[in-house]
Scaffold this motif. Structure first.
Motif, mmCIF file in Angstrom:
data_model
loop_
_atom_site.group_PDB
_atom_site.id
_atom_site.type_symbol
_atom_site.label_atom_id
_atom_site.label_comp_id
_atom_site.label_asym_id
_atom_site.label_seq_id
_atom_site.Cartn_x
_atom_site.Cartn_y
_atom_site.Cartn_z
ATOM 1 N N ARG A 70 0.826 -1.211 0.000
ATOM 2 C CA ARG A 70 0.000 0.000 0.000
ATOM 3 C C ARG A 70 0.861 1.263 0.000
ATOM 4 N NH1 ARG A 70 -2.703 -2.863 4.011
ATOM 5 N NH2 ARG A 70 -1.854 -1.478 5.629
ATOM 6 N N VAL A 71 1.883 1.288 0.843
ATOM 7 C CA VAL A 71 2.730 2.478 0.949
ATOM 8 C C VAL A 71 3.499 2.704 -0.346
ATOM 9 C CG1 VAL A 71 4.716 3.473 2.138
ATOM 10 C CG2 VAL A 71 2.907 2.354 3.455
ATOM 11 N N SER A 72 4.047 1.634 -0.894
ATOM 12 C CA SER A 72 4.786 1.753 -2.144
ATOM 13 C C SER A 72 3.902 2.300 -3.260
ATOM 14 C CB SER A 72 5.352 0.380 -2.536
ATOM 15 O OG SER A 72 6.031 0.440 -3.764
ATOM 16 N N ALA A 73 2.680 1.806 -3.345
ATOM 17 C CA ALA A 73 1.761 2.255 -4.390
ATOM 18 C C ALA A 73 1.337 3.703 -4.188
ATOM 19 C CB ALA A 73 0.535 1.349 -4.425
ATOM 20 N N SER A 74 1.017 4.056 -2.948
ATOM 21 C CA SER A 74 0.512 5.406 -2.690
ATOM 22 C C SER A 74 1.583 6.468 -2.870
ATOM 23 C CB SER A 74 -0.085 5.498 -1.283
ATOM 24 O OG SER A 74 0.920 5.314 -0.292
ATOM 25 N N VAL A 96 12.449 -7.585 1.648
ATOM 26 C CA VAL A 96 11.438 -7.473 0.592
ATOM 27 C C VAL A 96 11.677 -6.194 -0.192
ATOM 28 C CG1 VAL A 96 8.977 -7.209 0.102
ATOM 29 C CG2 VAL A 96 9.746 -8.827 1.865
ATOM 30 N N TRP A 97 11.688 -6.324 -1.505
ATOM 31 C CA TRP A 97 11.864 -5.217 -2.454
ATOM 32 C C TRP A 97 10.520 -5.021 -3.134
ATOM 33 C CZ3 TRP A 97 15.651 -1.824 -4.141
ATOM 34 C CH2 TRP A 97 15.598 -1.350 -5.440
ATOM 35 N N MET A 98 9.750 -4.020 -2.703
ATOM 36 C CA MET A 98 8.380 -3.829 -3.151
ATOM 37 C C MET A 98 8.285 -2.711 -4.179
ATOM 38 S SD MET A 98 5.202 -4.778 -2.955
ATOM 39 C CE MET A 98 5.149 -5.775 -1.439
ATOM 40 N N LEU A 99 7.706 -3.023 -5.335
ATOM 41 C CA LEU A 99 7.507 -2.050 -6.394
ATOM 42 C C LEU A 99 6.128 -1.410 -6.287
ATOM 43 C CD1 LEU A 99 8.944 -4.064 -9.429
ATOM 44 C CD2 LEU A 99 10.145 -2.446 -7.961
ATOM 45 N N PRO A 100 5.966 -0.198 -6.810
ATOM 46 C CA PRO A 100 4.661 0.483 -6.727
ATOM 47 C C PRO A 100 3.526 -0.270 -7.404
ATOM 48 C CG PRO A 100 6.394 2.048 -7.266
ATOM 49 C CD PRO A 100 7.010 0.694 -7.350
ATOM 50 N N ASN A 101 3.840 -1.123 -8.373
ATOM 51 C CA ASN A 101 2.789 -1.880 -9.058
ATOM 52 C C ASN A 101 2.409 -3.168 -8.330
ATOM 53 O OD1 ASN A 101 4.931 -3.585 -9.574
ATOM 54 N ND2 ASN A 101 4.929 -3.309 -11.789
ATOM 55 N N GLY A 102 2.981 -3.381 -7.145
ATOM 56 C CA GLY A 102 2.649 -4.552 -6.348
ATOM 57 C C GLY A 102 3.545 -5.750 -6.589
ATOM 58 N N GLN A 103 4.384 -5.690 -7.634
ATOM 59 C CA GLN A 103 5.344 -6.762 -7.841
ATOM 60 C C GLN A 103 6.473 -6.644 -6.817
ATOM 61 O OE1 GLN A 103 6.543 -6.417 -11.965
ATOM 62 N NE2 GLN A 103 4.807 -7.611 -12.676
ATOM 63 N N LEU A 104 7.101 -7.764 -6.484
ATOM 64 C CA LEU A 104 8.154 -7.723 -5.472
ATOM 65 C C LEU A 104 9.218 -8.765 -5.760
ATOM 66 C CD1 LEU A 104 7.802 -10.352 -3.351
ATOM 67 C CD2 LEU A 104 5.799 -9.038 -2.678
ATOM 68 N N GLY A 105 10.370 -8.522 -5.156
ATOM 69 C CA GLY A 105 11.443 -9.500 -5.103
ATOM 70 C C GLY A 105 11.840 -9.659 -3.652
ATOM 71 N N PHE A 106 12.591 -10.700 -3.343
ATOM 72 C CA PHE A 106 13.038 -10.843 -1.954
ATOM 73 C C PHE A 106 14.386 -11.534 -1.880
ATOM 74 C CE2 PHE A 106 10.497 -14.695 -2.700
ATOM 75 C CZ PHE A 106 11.328 -15.692 -2.213
ATOM 76 N N TYR A 107 15.054 -11.280 -0.774
ATOM 77 C CA TYR A 107 16.350 -11.884 -0.485
ATOM 78 C C TYR A 107 16.343 -12.359 0.961
ATOM 79 C CZ TYR A 107 21.139 -12.078 1.244
ATOM 80 O OH TYR A 107 22.306 -12.478 1.873
#
Length: 265
Positions: A70-74, A96-107
């Protein structure tokens, strides 16, 4: 390629209180008025560096990841920080690597801090995450990984001969009693990999009364500290210049003389 703007949030943390931490970071992120592409939060930003994943860990569909979405998108920024994640019966200290479009990557943190028994509660990761944004490649790591240079070392065997990444990030809960190592190693990683390095740390006492002085910083590819915060809560927002990176790598092409090796990624 364009420049990259990053923001590091150095903050005290509410010990094992997710709701309080998410509310606090929400306010801090909303308080960033400058343009920024990436907002970096400390290690285990929602709980502090706790060894209670049995009661505090969430799934990737839990409230903290949903909050990040939510924060990333807003705010239309990439949001990154680590938290406790439960998956297939194991617990992970997961960035967690969160993109504004809701896609993510993680390590998943590879090097677990046995001195604090982290290895008894969490499973180690085995793969690095190098994310892409605005033509930049970003290598994402967690705290104790900083002490293991091979895991961060630029490999010379990429297909086009270019460096694997341009920015190396460490999110951390690194105690003040070992802050000399923190500061020195961040600079060393920048020098040896000819990249920018961003280290974001917490500040204040944790639930075990261990004090953290922060010392969050951004380091240039020559190892010079560009900006840092010590002891206080605060936010660093800084522009990383592509020309600076290119000039260093062109004038001092040290990476091409590196040893060939392969990491288990």
């Amino acid at each position: 390629m364009s420049d990259l703007i990053i923001s590091l949030i150095q903050s005290d943390l509410h010990w094992e209180d997710k709701n309080a931490n998410l509310a606090m970071f929400g306010e801090k992120i909303n308080g960033i008025k400058e343009k920024t592409h990436i907002v970096l939060l400390p290690e285990m930003f929602s709980t502090g560096f706790s060894m209670k994943p049995e009661t505090l860990a969430e799934t990737m569909h839990g409230p903290t990841v949903e909050w990040m979405k939510r924060v990333s998108a807003s705010r239309k920024v990439i949001l990154a920080g680590s938290l406790m994640i439960e998956e297939e019966g194991n617990y992970h200290n997961r960035l967690v690597w969160m993109l504004p479009n809701g896609q993510l990557g993680f390590y998943d943190k590879r090097h677990l801090f046995a001195y604090a028994n982290e290895h008894e509660h969490y499973a180690p990761g085995s793969k690095r995450l190098i994310a892409a944004v605005n033509g930049w490649k970003v290598n994402l790591m967690v705290c104790y990984d900083l002490r293991f240079p091979v895991w961060a070392r630029q490999s010379p065997d990429t297909e086009d001969g270019s460096p694997e990444y341009d920015l190396l990030v460490y999110v951390a809960n690194w105690p003040e009693r070992r802050n000399h190592a923190w500061k020195t190693l961040l600079q060393a990683r920048a020098i040896e990999n000819q990249c920018f390095v961003a280290g974001v740390n917490r500040v204040g006492n944790d639930g075990n009364e261990i004090y953290h002085s922060g010392d969050s910083m951004v380091v240039d590819p020559m190892g010079a500290i560009m900006e840092t915060i010590v002891h206080d809560q605060g936010i660093i927002t800084i522009t990383l210049k592509r020309d600076t990176l290119n000039d260093v790598r062109t004038k001092l092409p040290f990476l091409q003389d590196g040893d060939e090796f392969n990491l288990l990624t």
